[in-house]
Design an enzyme around this catalytic site. Structure first.
Site: not given
Ligand SMILES: O=P(O)(O)OC[C@H]1O[C@H](OP(=O)(O)OP(=O)(O)O)[C@H](O)[C@@H]1O
Ligand SMILES: Nc1ncnc2[nH]cnc12
Length: 173
Positions: A58, A95
């Protein structure tokens, strides 16, 4: 406009105990999406940046729009196995799991001024890995920018030497 009202919260997704902040609802609202991108554009328009670095997936949405408006290049940091040329890699935890991020080794040149963009900072694992990649290539990292911050998860602590800017936050809710 209250951007937070355009973010959908989904309890227990993708695993029990996580409240997922879903920005697809913000992106599909033209005013909310435009305002988010405009805030970032206004913040960086006079900073003489060379590139925006967006995090898979994203971060690509916001980073590409802002790079376009600034008239600068966009660099994707991708999940492992997606980039075709020579890469540098960094593993991390977040997370709800762990993963590896990659960046093309020629995506940023030493001394280039960059900002890292993602939709959200939670534990900071993802951006922490990205900061390491960008610094390994010798870039001049101005700050890391997010549409949403979850301060309870103390993501900023993962990147103590790098300023963090977030447009909105969800705290204790
Ligand atoms: O601060 P953090 O705990 O590292 O989490 C943040 C990350 O988690 C989500 O992505 P996700 O890994 O779900 O991947 P995606 O965008 O490919 O769905 C979000 O878009 C961040 O990139
Ligand atoms: N709570 C949350 N919502 C959306 N994206 C995340 N990436 C890690 N934690 C998340």
């Amino acid at each position: 406009m209250d951007l937070k009202q355009n973010i959908r919260s989904i309890p227990d997704w993708p695993i029990k105990g996580v409240v997922f902040r879903d920005l697809t609802t913000l992106m599909q609202n033209p005013e909310a999406f435009r305002l988010s991108c405009d805030i970032l554009y206004d913040r960086y328009k006079d900073k003489n940046l060379d590139k925006m670095v967006g995090i898979d997936a994203r971060g690509f949405v916001f980073g590409a729009v802002v790079a376009y408006r600034l008239g600068i290049g966009f660099v994707p940091v991708r999940k492992k196995g997606k980039l075709p040329h020579k890469t540098i890699q960094q593993s991390y935890t977040l997370e709800y799991g762990e993963d590896t991020l990659e960046m093309h080794e020629d995506a940023v040149s030493p001394g280039e001024k960059v900002v890292i963009v993602d939709d959200l900072i939670a534990t900071g694992g993802t951006v922490g890995a990205t900061v390491k990649l960008v610094k390994q290539l010798g870039a001049d990292l101005l700050e890391c920018a997010f549409v949403v911050e979850l301060p309870d998860l103390k993501g900023r602590d993962q990147i103590p030497d790098c300023p963090v800017f977030s447009i909105t936050e969800f705290q204790g809710e």
